[in-house]
Design a protein around this motif. Sequence first.
Motif, PDB file in Angstrom:
ATOM      1  N   THR A  77       0.821  -1.207   0.000  1.00  0.00           N
ATOM      2  CA  THR A  77       0.000   0.000   0.000  1.00  0.00           C
ATOM      3  C   THR A  77       0.858   1.261   0.000  1.00  0.00           C
ATOM      4  OG1 THR A  77      -0.145   0.025   2.420  1.00  0.00           O
ATOM      5  CG2 THR A  77      -1.890  -1.133   1.215  1.00  0.00           C
ATOM      6  N   TRP A 115       2.662   4.482  -1.142  1.00  0.00           N
ATOM      7  CA  TRP A 115       2.431   5.401  -2.263  1.00  0.00           C
ATOM      8  C   TRP A 115       3.553   6.424  -2.427  1.00  0.00           C
ATOM      9  CZ3 TRP A 115       1.577  10.733  -1.775  1.00  0.00           C
ATOM     10  CH2 TRP A 115       1.323  11.200  -0.483  1.00  0.00           C
ATOM     11  N   GLY A 124       0.541   0.768  -6.161  1.00  0.00           N
ATOM     12  CA  GLY A 124      -0.085   2.015  -5.725  1.00  0.00           C
ATOM     13  C   GLY A 124       0.889   3.167  -5.605  1.00  0.00           C
ATOM     14  N   ASP A 152       0.072   4.118 -11.388  1.00  0.00           N
ATOM     15  CA  ASP A 152      -0.353   5.324 -10.684  1.00  0.00           C
ATOM     16  C   ASP A 152       0.782   6.308 -10.460  1.00  0.00           C
ATOM     17  OD1 ASP A 152      -2.960   4.451 -10.479  1.00  0.00           O
ATOM     18  OD2 ASP A 152      -2.657   3.493  -8.530  1.00  0.00           O
TER      19      ASP A 152
END
Length: 554
Positions: A117, A119, A141, A165
């Motif tokens: 997770t 980022w 992510g 992303d």
Amino acid sequence: MGGSVPVRLVAAVIAVLVGTGVLAGGGPAEAADRTCENGAAVRDPFADWHLVFDCDVLLGVKATLAGGTILNWDAGIPIRAWDGVSVAGEPARVREIDLSRRGLTGRIPPELAGLDTLWRLDLSFNKLTGPIPAALGDLRGLRYLWLHQNRLTGPIPPALGSLRDLRSLALSNNQLSGPIPASLRFLPGLRSLWLQSNALTGPIPADLGALFALRNLALSHNQLSGAIPTELGFPPALTTLYLRGNDLSGPIPPRLAELKELAYLELGRNPGLTGCVPAPLRRIRGNDLGRVPLPDCPPPPPIRCADGTAVAGPADSRCIQAVYRGAPEDYADVADILDAAIIEPDDQGRYHVRRGQQVTVVTTASLPAGFTEFALERRPVAGPAPTSGDRAVAPARTTYTFTPIPFEGAADVITFDLRAMRTGPRPAEGHVVARTTFRVVTPPPVAALAYTFLGGPPLRPGTYSFAIDPRLPPLILDIPTSEHQVKWESLILDHAGVSICLTDVAEESELCLGMHDGEEWYREVAPAEDITSVTISDVFDYIAASARLGEVPE
């Protein structure tokens, strides 16, 4: 137990029982104290077992990453207090690792890919060695990957093209070698690509022109060879293009002169460049063309459309025979169009149309040489398309019909451009194919903004109120006094709602805040070589902290 309780939870239960003395034995209790399940690193390992997993990953890579540097990562310290580690979300997870300027001397562990997770990963300004692990491509992510200013070696892993992303990739000032991976074209949201000051070889991939969100492309001081791809002139928001100090050869693509947002251009120290310099590039405020020993290009010869009309250049709109209100079937021929239905462009070649009014464009049967479609002047935007109907017309067709449908709250009259365009690389799915800019004909004052797509001039220090609907509370922001000036850039509508975005004047850094709650949605700060007393990040911190909702006007 039905098989539904994760094994990690069972381990956590045993660890807690041992640590409280329910299970006897001093040795196991001491071992439990050194794990992330002891209730110290993660306060509630039962509820936050995902965070326990992240904690284990970080403890496992600590020695490899830190090298001879001391990090306070320890199972006896709450993970939220660990150096450079940020925890957020529900369920709680490690979202950011910022270990810039920590003196790290180790290597980048591939096991970091277990932080699924994450980022933001910032390991810049250290002394890290070894390759960039291909496993980082599994961090799907990830939005920011900053590894610049280290001693990394080897190639840029093609696997980084899986980071769909990713907004910013900074690998500059290392010792990376090999080609620029063509797989980077699969990063549709990439805004900044910093690869300067390495030992990269081979050609510049033409596919980088497919990155329609790209603003900053820095490839200076490498060993890149071959021609400058014409496709680099396609990303409509490109602001910075640094190609200085390579072995590039051939002509400077005229297409670069059509980049309306280009503010910084460096092409010097490429002795193989030939031909001439497109004159409009000389007007870019941050250029080094004085170091490019080439003459200015002569004015381009006139281009003639199918009806024989001479036009000034490739961006001229006069290959359009008529623009009128109504449907194509309303008139049999251009000569039959009523004067009251004709829409004439203003002195800048722009058309003004009321919301919901169907518009038809009649073009010549063929376009200038090298051009393949007419289109609205459009930038890639997120969310619903602001018009219905076709977005472009190929030479085989002579009419183009659309209905302007701005978002709720837009002015009734909108402005658009129609241009002959070369067909460039198609952007990734989810982006608009052609380039468009919608402008409010008479922009409202900055202090009471209505919904629009473009921003304004630099904001003076003070308090500003931003509104998209008079029935909703406005968002109020304080702009500080600082050498770093900011301006508001745009209001963006996507699946999560509406956000307002602010950039610095150089448009290298950006901050986006939710219009309905003032929460920070997105931030990108360009890597800086020097640290000043007040940075643009400090300014963004001040603005974000000031965000609050005002009262609904009476």
